[in-house]
Write a protein that holds these residues in place. Structure first.
Motif, short mmCIF file in Angstrom:
data_model
loop_
_atom_site.label_atom_id
_atom_site.label_comp_id
_atom_site.label_asym_id
_atom_site.label_seq_id
_atom_site.Cartn_x
_atom_site.Cartn_y
_atom_site.Cartn_z
N PHE A 103 30.84 57.00 7.73
CA PHE A 103 32.17 56.64 8.20
C PHE A 103 32.14 56.26 9.67
O PHE A 103 31.48 56.90 10.49
CB PHE A 103 33.14 57.83 8.02
N THR A 104 32.87 55.19 10.01
CA THR A 104 33.08 54.81 11.40
C THR A 104 34.57 54.56 11.62
O THR A 104 35.17 53.76 10.89
CB THR A 104 32.30 53.54 11.77
N ALA A 105 35.13 55.26 12.58
CA ALA A 105 36.51 54.99 12.98
C ALA A 105 36.48 54.10 14.22
O ALA A 105 35.65 54.28 15.11
CB ALA A 105 37.25 56.28 13.27
N GLN A 106 37.40 53.14 14.27
CA GLN A 106 37.50 52.24 15.40
C GLN A 106 38.92 52.28 15.93
O GLN A 106 39.88 52.24 15.16
CB GLN A 106 37.15 50.81 14.96
N LEU A 107 39.04 52.34 17.25
CA LEU A 107 40.36 52.43 17.87
C LEU A 107 40.49 51.36 18.94
O LEU A 107 39.61 51.21 19.79
CB LEU A 107 40.56 53.81 18.50
N ASN A 108 41.60 50.64 18.91
CA ASN A 108 41.93 49.65 19.93
C ASN A 108 43.38 49.91 20.35
O ASN A 108 44.31 49.48 19.68
CB ASN A 108 41.76 48.23 19.39
N LYS A 109 43.54 50.65 21.44
CA LYS A 109 44.88 51.03 21.87
C LYS A 109 45.69 49.84 22.36
O LYS A 109 46.91 49.80 22.18
CB LYS A 109 44.81 52.11 22.94
N ILE A 130 30.56 47.47 2.26
CA ILE A 130 31.34 48.11 3.33
C ILE A 130 32.83 47.96 3.01
O ILE A 130 33.31 46.87 2.74
CB ILE A 130 31.03 47.45 4.69
N ALA A 131 33.53 49.08 3.04
CA ALA A 131 34.99 49.06 2.86
C ALA A 131 35.63 49.16 4.24
O ALA A 131 35.24 50.01 5.05
CB ALA A 131 35.44 50.21 1.97
N SER A 132 36.61 48.31 4.49
CA SER A 132 37.31 48.30 5.78
C SER A 132 38.79 48.57 5.56
O SER A 132 39.47 47.82 4.86
CB SER A 132 37.11 46.93 6.45
N LEU A 133 39.25 49.65 6.14
CA LEU A 133 40.65 50.07 5.98
C LEU A 133 41.33 49.99 7.34
O LEU A 133 40.77 50.42 8.35
CB LEU A 133 40.69 51.50 5.46
N ASN A 134 42.53 49.44 7.35
CA ASN A 134 43.21 49.17 8.62
C ASN A 134 44.55 49.86 8.74
O ASN A 134 45.21 50.15 7.72
CB ASN A 134 43.41 47.65 8.76
N CYS A 135 44.96 50.08 9.98
CA CYS A 135 46.19 50.81 10.26
C CYS A 135 46.73 50.32 11.60
O CYS A 135 45.97 50.19 12.56
CB CYS A 135 45.86 52.31 10.31
N THR A 136 48.02 50.03 11.66
CA THR A 136 48.67 49.71 12.94
C THR A 136 49.77 50.73 13.19
O THR A 136 50.34 51.29 12.25
CB THR A 136 49.25 48.29 12.95
N TYR A 137 50.05 50.97 14.47
CA TYR A 137 51.07 51.94 14.83
C TYR A 137 51.97 51.38 15.91
O TYR A 137 51.58 50.48 16.65
CB TYR A 137 50.42 53.26 15.28
N VAL A 190 43.98 50.91 14.41
CA VAL A 190 42.92 51.86 14.07
C VAL A 190 42.32 51.42 12.75
O VAL A 190 43.06 50.98 11.84
CB VAL A 190 43.49 53.29 13.87
N SER A 191 41.01 51.52 12.62
CA SER A 191 40.39 51.17 11.36
C SER A 191 39.37 52.21 10.95
O SER A 191 38.91 53.00 11.77
CB SER A 191 39.75 49.79 11.44
N LEU A 192 39.05 52.19 9.67
CA LEU A 192 38.01 53.07 9.12
C LEU A 192 37.07 52.20 8.31
O LEU A 192 37.51 51.48 7.40
CB LEU A 192 38.63 54.15 8.23
N ASN A 199 39.23 54.70 22.96
CA ASN A 199 38.95 53.35 22.52
C ASN A 199 37.48 53.20 22.14
O ASN A 199 36.60 53.78 22.77
CB ASN A 199 39.28 52.34 23.62
N GLY A 200 37.24 52.42 21.11
CA GLY A 200 35.86 52.18 20.70
C GLY A 200 35.60 52.73 19.32
O GLY A 200 36.51 52.86 18.51
N ASP A 201 34.34 53.01 19.06
CA ASP A 201 33.90 53.46 17.74
C ASP A 201 33.47 54.91 17.77
O ASP A 201 32.94 55.41 18.75
CB ASP A 201 32.70 52.61 17.26
N LYS A 202 33.70 55.57 16.64
CA LYS A 202 33.19 56.92 16.45
C LYS A 202 32.58 56.98 15.06
O LYS A 202 33.23 56.64 14.08
CB LYS A 202 34.31 57.96 16.57
N GLU A 203 31.30 57.39 15.01
CA GLU A 203 30.57 57.38 13.74
C GLU A 203 30.31 58.80 13.25
O GLU A 203 30.00 59.69 14.03
CB GLU A 203 29.25 56.63 13.94
N ASP A 204 30.42 58.97 11.94
CA ASP A 204 30.09 60.25 11.32
C ASP A 204 29.54 59.95 9.94
O ASP A 204 30.31 59.67 9.01
CB ASP A 204 31.33 61.15 11.24
#
Lengths: 115, 109
Positions: free
Chosen positions: B61-67, B18-25, B72-74, B53-58
């Motif tokens: 790939f899963t995107a995760q958002l925590n406002k 599993i690759a985990s990619l992170n992003c802050t804004y 945000v992560s992938l 907020n939460g997870d979205k799967e495709d």
């Protein structure tokens, strides 16, 4: 599928030349954008347009101008090309919106070299 | 100046991991978030968008958002060598997007 096309994949110009980069989208999108992308600097917005004949400056408009005479076409103009404008130029389009759904779709890019 | 921060990498993972990619804004009022994949010499390709907020799967790939944490992560499950690319995080502000500089992912066979 959204289709964004750019007039050239590779372009070589000389310093001082006037350069036109063309972008066409076929999805009736209101918004169109021009970016440049350089190593270590990421994607930087040059100009965008939200309607025909309308334009807004992005983060780095100096040395560039744009034209949008038709909804589907957005042109980037380098009035007098300089070596520091050597870059990858990316066009994108998106539907109109202050709403949530504002995904931008990119063209293939034009790698411009100014000698 | 609104900012989107990503670790430049490279992030190296073995095939199948599993690759985990992170992003802050920085902008608390941002509502829409996007992940783009960019192969070397190619243009960015949209792979995920997330608004709640939460997870979205495709697929893998899963995107995760925590406002609240402005994060945000992938996640990429069962990583493949073909996933090796630079992943760009983008945050919407009005009609424009602010992009991070991207994280390079390397998946080794």
């Amino acid at each position: 599928d959204v289709k964004v096309t750019q007039s050239s994949r590779y372009l070589v110009k000389r310093t001082g030349e006037k350069v036109f980069l063309e972008c066409v989208q076929d999805m009736d999108h209101e918004n169109m954008f021009w970016y440049r992308q350089d190593p270590g600097l990421g994607l930087r917005l040059i100009y965008f347009s939200y309607d025909v004949k309308m334009k807004e400056k992005g983060d780095i408009p100096e040395g560039y101008s744009v034209s949008r005479e038709k909804k589907e076409r957005f042109s980037l103009i380098l009035e007098s090309a300089s070596t520091n404008q050597t870059s990858m130029y990316l066009c994108a389009s998106s539907p109109h919106g202050r709403g949530l759904y504002n995904e931008q779709f990119f063209g293939p890019g034009t790698r411009l070299t100014v000698l | 100046q609104k900012e989107v921060e990503q670790n430049s990498g490279p992030l190296s993972v073995p095939e199948g991991a599993i690759a985990s990619l992170n992003c802050t804004y920085s902008d608390r009022v941002s509502q829409s978030f996007f992940w783009y994949r960019q192969y070397s010499g190619k243009s960015p390709e949209l792979i995920m968008s997330i608004y709640s907020n939460g997870d979205k799967e495709d697929g893998r790939f899963t995107a995760q958002l925590n406002k609240a944490s402005q994060y945000v992560s992938l996640l990429i499950r069962d990583s493949q060598p073909s996933d090796s690319a630079t992943y760009l995080c983008a945050v919407k502000e009005y009609s424009t997007l602010t992009f991070g500089k991207g994280t390079m992912l390397l998946v080794s066979p």
